[in-house]
Design a protein around this motif. Structure first.
Motif, PDB file in Angstrom:
ATOM      1  N   ARG A 313     -11.461  17.070  15.123  1.00  0.00           N
ATOM      2  CA  ARG A 313     -10.955  18.419  14.463  1.00  0.00           C
ATOM      3  C   ARG A 313      -9.779  18.051  13.831  1.00  0.00           C
ATOM      4  O   ARG A 313      -9.458  18.582  12.731  1.00  0.00           O
ATOM      5  CB  ARG A 313     -11.262  19.497  15.284  1.00  0.00           C
ATOM      6  CG  ARG A 313     -10.663  20.885  14.845  1.00  0.00           C
ATOM      7  CD  ARG A 313     -11.130  21.781  15.902  1.00  0.00           C
ATOM      8  NE  ARG A 313     -10.629  23.102  15.562  1.00  0.00           N
ATOM      9  CZ  ARG A 313      -9.523  23.668  15.526  1.00  0.00           C
ATOM     10  NH1 ARG A 313      -8.490  22.985  16.199  1.00  0.00           N
ATOM     11  NH2 ARG A 313      -8.996  24.975  15.116  1.00  0.00           N
ATOM     12  N   THR A 314      -8.863  17.659  14.879  1.00  0.00           N
ATOM     13  CA  THR A 314      -7.311  17.662  14.512  1.00  0.00           C
ATOM     14  C   THR A 314      -7.250  16.772  13.198  1.00  0.00           C
ATOM     15  O   THR A 314      -6.458  16.684  12.446  1.00  0.00           O
ATOM     16  CB  THR A 314      -6.626  17.205  15.844  1.00  0.00           C
ATOM     17  OG1 THR A 314      -6.546  17.982  16.708  1.00  0.00           O
ATOM     18  CG2 THR A 314      -5.011  17.075  15.427  1.00  0.00           C
ATOM     19  N   ALA A 315      -7.828  15.380  13.614  1.00  0.00           N
ATOM     20  CA  ALA A 315      -7.680  14.304  12.397  1.00  0.00           C
ATOM     21  C   ALA A 315      -8.155  14.664  11.183  1.00  0.00           C
ATOM     22  O   ALA A 315      -7.551  14.638  10.053  1.00  0.00           O
ATOM     23  CB  ALA A 315      -8.480  13.090  12.851  1.00  0.00           C
ATOM     24  N   ALA A 316      -9.259  15.395  11.102  1.00  0.00           N
ATOM     25  CA  ALA A 316      -9.815  16.217   9.847  1.00  0.00           C
ATOM     26  C   ALA A 316      -8.957  17.007   9.246  1.00  0.00           C
ATOM     27  O   ALA A 316      -8.924  16.967   7.724  1.00  0.00           O
ATOM     28  CB  ALA A 316     -11.320  16.511  10.187  1.00  0.00           C
ATOM     29  N   LEU A 317      -8.402  17.716   9.998  1.00  0.00           N
ATOM     30  CA  LEU A 317      -7.481  18.806   9.128  1.00  0.00           C
ATOM     31  C   LEU A 317      -6.125  18.219   8.907  1.00  0.00           C
ATOM     32  O   LEU A 317      -5.389  19.091   7.801  1.00  0.00           O
ATOM     33  CB  LEU A 317      -7.299  20.058  10.269  1.00  0.00           C
ATOM     34  CG  LEU A 317      -8.701  20.844  10.645  1.00  0.00           C
ATOM     35  CD1 LEU A 317      -8.282  21.576  12.073  1.00  0.00           C
ATOM     36  CD2 LEU A 317      -9.136  21.546   9.670  1.00  0.00           C
ATOM     37  N   THR A 318      -5.781  17.250   9.434  1.00  0.00           N
ATOM     38  CA  THR A 318      -4.232  16.977   9.119  1.00  0.00           C
ATOM     39  C   THR A 318      -4.263  15.408   8.388  1.00  0.00           C
ATOM     40  O   THR A 318      -3.142  15.082   7.452  1.00  0.00           O
ATOM     41  CB  THR A 318      -3.526  16.560  10.483  1.00  0.00           C
ATOM     42  OG1 THR A 318      -4.098  15.628  11.126  1.00  0.00           O
ATOM     43  CG2 THR A 318      -3.494  17.815  11.232  1.00  0.00           C
ATOM     44  N   SER A 319      -5.373  14.981   8.314  1.00  0.00           N
ATOM     45  CA  SER A 319      -5.139  13.510   7.601  1.00  0.00           C
ATOM     46  C   SER A 319      -5.108  13.524   6.049  1.00  0.00           C
ATOM     47  O   SER A 319      -4.455  12.975   5.245  1.00  0.00           O
ATOM     48  CB  SER A 319      -6.344  12.488   7.845  1.00  0.00           C
ATOM     49  OG  SER A 319      -7.499  13.196   7.496  1.00  0.00           O
ATOM     50  N   VAL A 320      -5.893  14.626   5.409  1.00  0.00           N
ATOM     51  CA  VAL A 320      -5.748  14.899   4.097  1.00  0.00           C
ATOM     52  C   VAL A 320      -4.436  15.347   3.578  1.00  0.00           C
ATOM     53  O   VAL A 320      -3.928  14.769   2.468  1.00  0.00           O
ATOM     54  CB  VAL A 320      -7.064  15.622   3.588  1.00  0.00           C
ATOM     55  CG1 VAL A 320      -6.814  17.035   4.047  1.00  0.00           C
ATOM     56  CG2 VAL A 320      -7.114  15.713   1.930  1.00  0.00           C
ATOM     57  N   GLY A 321      -3.879  16.057   4.280  1.00  0.00           N
ATOM     58  CA  GLY A 321      -2.374  16.598   4.192  1.00  0.00           C
ATOM     59  C   GLY A 321      -1.404  15.314   4.043  1.00  0.00           C
ATOM     60  O   GLY A 321      -0.619  15.417   3.188  1.00  0.00           O
ATOM     61  N   LYS A 322      -1.593  14.350   5.022  1.00  0.00           N
ATOM     62  CA  LYS A 322      -0.654  13.430   5.006  1.00  0.00           C
ATOM     63  C   LYS A 322      -0.739  12.657   4.029  1.00  0.00           C
ATOM     64  O   LYS A 322       0.149  11.902   3.313  1.00  0.00           O
ATOM     65  CB  LYS A 322      -0.793  12.737   6.434  1.00  0.00           C
ATOM     66  CG  LYS A 322      -0.535  13.377   7.725  1.00  0.00           C
ATOM     67  CD  LYS A 322      -1.041  12.619   8.884  1.00  0.00           C
ATOM     68  CE  LYS A 322      -0.627  13.353  10.275  1.00  0.00           C
ATOM     69  NZ  LYS A 322      -0.813  12.817  11.264  1.00  0.00           N
ATOM     70  N   ARG A 323      -2.113  12.397   3.461  1.00  0.00           N
ATOM     71  CA  ARG A 323      -2.345  11.463   2.347  1.00  0.00           C
ATOM     72  C   ARG A 323      -1.974  11.945   0.997  1.00  0.00           C
ATOM     73  O   ARG A 323      -1.413  11.110  -0.021  1.00  0.00           O
ATOM     74  CB  ARG A 323      -3.825  11.009   2.163  1.00  0.00           C
ATOM     75  CG  ARG A 323      -4.246  10.195   3.264  1.00  0.00           C
ATOM     76  CD  ARG A 323      -5.725   9.546   3.146  1.00  0.00           C
ATOM     77  NE  ARG A 323      -6.631  10.394   2.601  1.00  0.00           N
ATOM     78  CZ  ARG A 323      -7.509  11.195   3.609  1.00  0.00           C
ATOM     79  NH1 ARG A 323      -7.192  11.021   4.746  1.00  0.00           N
ATOM     80  NH2 ARG A 323      -8.304  11.906   2.820  1.00  0.00           N
ATOM     81  N   THR A 324      -1.961  13.353   0.854  1.00  0.00           N
ATOM     82  CA  THR A 324      -1.766  13.935  -0.526  1.00  0.00           C
ATOM     83  C   THR A 324      -0.668  14.993  -0.594  1.00  0.00           C
ATOM     84  O   THR A 324      -0.485  15.355  -2.108  1.00  0.00           O
ATOM     85  CB  THR A 324      -3.344  14.780  -1.083  1.00  0.00           C
ATOM     86  OG1 THR A 324      -3.185  15.824   0.250  1.00  0.00           O
ATOM     87  CG2 THR A 324      -4.423  13.970  -0.896  1.00  0.00           C
ATOM     88  N   ALA A 325       0.059  15.029   0.287  1.00  0.00           N
ATOM     89  CA  ALA A 325       1.076  15.942   0.160  1.00  0.00           C
ATOM     90  C   ALA A 325       2.173  15.490  -0.913  1.00  0.00           C
ATOM     91  O   ALA A 325       2.349  16.532  -1.730  1.00  0.00           O
ATOM     92  CB  ALA A 325       1.852  16.030   1.576  1.00  0.00           C
ATOM     93  N   MET A 326       2.694  14.449  -0.933  1.00  0.00           N
ATOM     94  CA  MET A 326       3.662  13.986  -2.100  1.00  0.00           C
ATOM     95  C   MET A 326       2.964  13.888  -3.368  1.00  0.00           C
ATOM     96  O   MET A 326       3.572  14.437  -4.335  1.00  0.00           O
ATOM     97  CB  MET A 326       4.298  12.629  -1.769  1.00  0.00           C
ATOM     98  CG  MET A 326       5.144  12.703  -0.426  1.00  0.00           C
ATOM     99  SD  MET A 326       5.976  14.085  -0.202  1.00  0.00           S
ATOM    100  CE  MET A 326       7.246  14.043  -1.676  1.00  0.00           C
TER     101      MET A 326
END
Length: 554
Positions: A313-326
């Motif tokens: 749950r935590t990885a799924a919710l945060t990983s995409v933001g880390k990859r695509t934020a910039m």
């Protein structure tokens, strides 16, 4: 100020009898609250008194820039010389005029000494009323003295010929125009003006004086903003519904809530920075509606893909933001900077549409921030609900008799989720169709480029058929008709012709009110309204219709 000083310097060189020049630096003011004041048979003197009282009270309201009155006739004293009496008494008209002109002149009357004091001599011979003028002493040819009333008829009246007149639905009226200071909320200010005028009508003004709205900007602003808000809400609803069908009900709800927060958050930021709510700022939301959901769509889609791949749950919710934020920030800044030249434009277009850039910049930055914060939080409560339910069931083990059955159901649900996670998230009919299209395009490069070039050429060719305009036409239920006769025509002729024309128009079912102006344009009640050169041979009709459609069809 420099222009005013230069004009004041030329006053001394003007010939005798010339009117003093007037500098109007408020010519561009727009009097958006324009009333026609009608009465039930009151005299010009009485109406002058009541309207001046009303003008003074309205000008005391905070936010009012100016108040103008149109059609109010100036009082004057008419002196009609009787030729027979003048001949019998031996008085020449020039002598009468010279005496009248010298009567009110301010001259130094001197002083006299009284002991140690010097006492100023003051002669107060100014006119105060009609009787004072009638008692004016004149010198006859026989060195005898006579009074002005002996050779003239002296009456109180109004200036003739009448240069400005106004009628509302055929009834004598007076224009009362109110202009607001820049930066004020016209809707709130309009309510204050309405309340003040109604209060004075009930307490200070006599019965029979009515206020009729010829052009009332606060109502038009409220109607325009109401229509834009309806379109804005409709566009948001359409976007949410389409996303529900394309990405699923829960994902559509998440993006829809995020979109609402962006819109109302932008309103809050605009309010704190003295922004305004008008057509351009509301239209900017509709223009940017597709861009406002892009960031949230990318984040939601990434969360769904990571969930299907079996991430926690935590990885799924945060990983995409880390990859695509910039990358998302870069795309957002590019979209904002694309509208930046509008904000820097020094001409009239920049003044009107500068709020377009402000709204787009604030809303797009909010969409980026909320897509990385609010969307994952909301998705954690909505998209991972099954796992939270199973966790709660484990904590309740042994507390009720149906726990075995609930655990069995939870295990089945867990196995079902595990099977879905083991599937390839991109192995769906829509992705397979997209993969085929991309493969065909990549394998047929020349054909693809040719099709794209043809579409671009067709777009450029079709551009010439689009109607050109800076702003779309306003939907007004009002139009004005200018009536011009050759210079030198009497105002009575213009008045008579416009009366016949207004009576003919009032016979139409789609006409509600007609305001008639003689001699000039009553006031600049609309920014795009042209102001005619004052002339006694000019008149105009302001015609109100039941609807904008009726006005266009007329």
């Amino acid at each position: 100020d420099m222009l005013r000083r230069k004009i004041n310097d030329t006053k001394g060189s003007l010939p005798s009898g010339a009117n003093m020049p007037v500098v109007r630096d408020d010519f561009g003011d727009v009097f958006g609250m324009f009333y026609a004041i009608t009465n039930d048979g009151y005299s010009e003197r009485e109406m002058n008194k009541y309207i001046e009282l009303l003008k003074r009270e309205v000008q005391n309201i905070d936010g009012i820039a100016a108040v103008e009155v149109y059609g109010l006739q100036k009082e004057c004293i008419n002196i009609e010389l009787l030729q027979e009496k003048m001949a019998n008494l031996g008085v020449h008209p020039v002598e009468v005029i010279a005496t009248l002109n010298g009567q009110n002149e301010a001259t130094y009357s001197g002083y006299f000494l009284s002991g140690d004091h010097r006492i100023r001599v003051s002669v107060n011979d100014r006119y105060k009323n009609v009787d004072d003028i009638s008692q004016l002493l004149l010198q006859g040819h026989e060195k005898d003295q006579l009074r002005l009333s002996d050779i003239a008829s002296i009456t109180m009246g109004v200036e003739e010929p009448i240069r400005n007149e106004m009628f509302f639905d055929g009834q004598k009226a007076y224009g009362f125009a109110v202009a607001a200071l820049s930066g004020n909320d016209i809707t709130k200010l309009g309510k204050q003006v309405d309340d003040k005028m109604e209060q004075m009508k009930e307490t200070l003004l006599p019965t029979g004086i009515d206020f009729n709205k010829v052009f009332y900007q606060p109502e038009r602003v409220e109607d325009a903003l109401g229509a834009f808000l309806e379109n804005l809400m409709l566009s948001i609803a359409i976007v949410v519904v389409v996303l529900m069908f394309a990405m699923g009900f829960k994902s559509g709800v998440i993006i829809g809530v995020n979109l609402f927060v962006i819109v109302f958050g932008t309103f809050l930021v605009l309010n704190n920075f003295d922004g305004t709510l008008q057509r351009v700022s509301l239209g900017a939301f509709i223009l940017a509606m597709g861009m406002l959901v892009d960031n949230a769509i990318v984040i939601i889609d990434g969360i769904l893909v990571d969930k299907k791949r079996g991430l926690g749950r935590t990885a799924a919710l945060t990983s995409v933001g880390k990859r695509t934020a910039m990358p998302l920030l870069g795309a957002t800044l590019i979209a904002i900077l694309a509208f930046y030249p509008i904000f820097l434009s020094p001409d009239t277009a920049g003044v009107y549409v500068r709020d377009l850039f402000i709204v787009l910049a604030v809303s797009l930055m909010l969409s980026w921030i909320l897509s990385l914060t609010l969307v994952p939080i909301h998705a954690g409560f909505s998209l991972f609900r099954e796992r939270r339910i199973m966790f709660k069931l484990k904590n309740k083990r042994g507390k009720n008799s149906n726990i075995a059955k609930q655990e069995s159901s939870a295990e089945k649900e867990k196995e079902k989720i595990k099977e879905e996670e083991e599937k390839d998230p991109f192995d769906t009919p829509s992705y397979r169709m997209l993969r085929k299209v991309l493969q065909w395009v990549l394998c047929h490069k020349t054909t693809s480029i040719a099709i794209a070039a043809i579409l671009v050429a067709a777009s450029l060719f079709s551009y010439q058929f689009l109607p050109q305009g800076f702003f779309p036409d306003m939907e007004y239920n009002q139009l004005y008709i200018e009536y011009k006769l050759p210079e030198g025509t009497k105002s009575e002729t213009v008045k008579k012709d416009l009366k016949l024309l207004s009576e003919h128009l009032m016979e139409r079912d789609d006409v509600t009110h007609i305001t008639t102006s003689i001699g000039a344009t009553p006031t600049r009640y609309n920014l795009v309204r042209s102001v005619a050169i004052p002339s006694m041979s000019y008149g105009e009709l302001i015609v109100d219709f039941k609807s904008p459609k009726a006005a266009v069809q007329s």
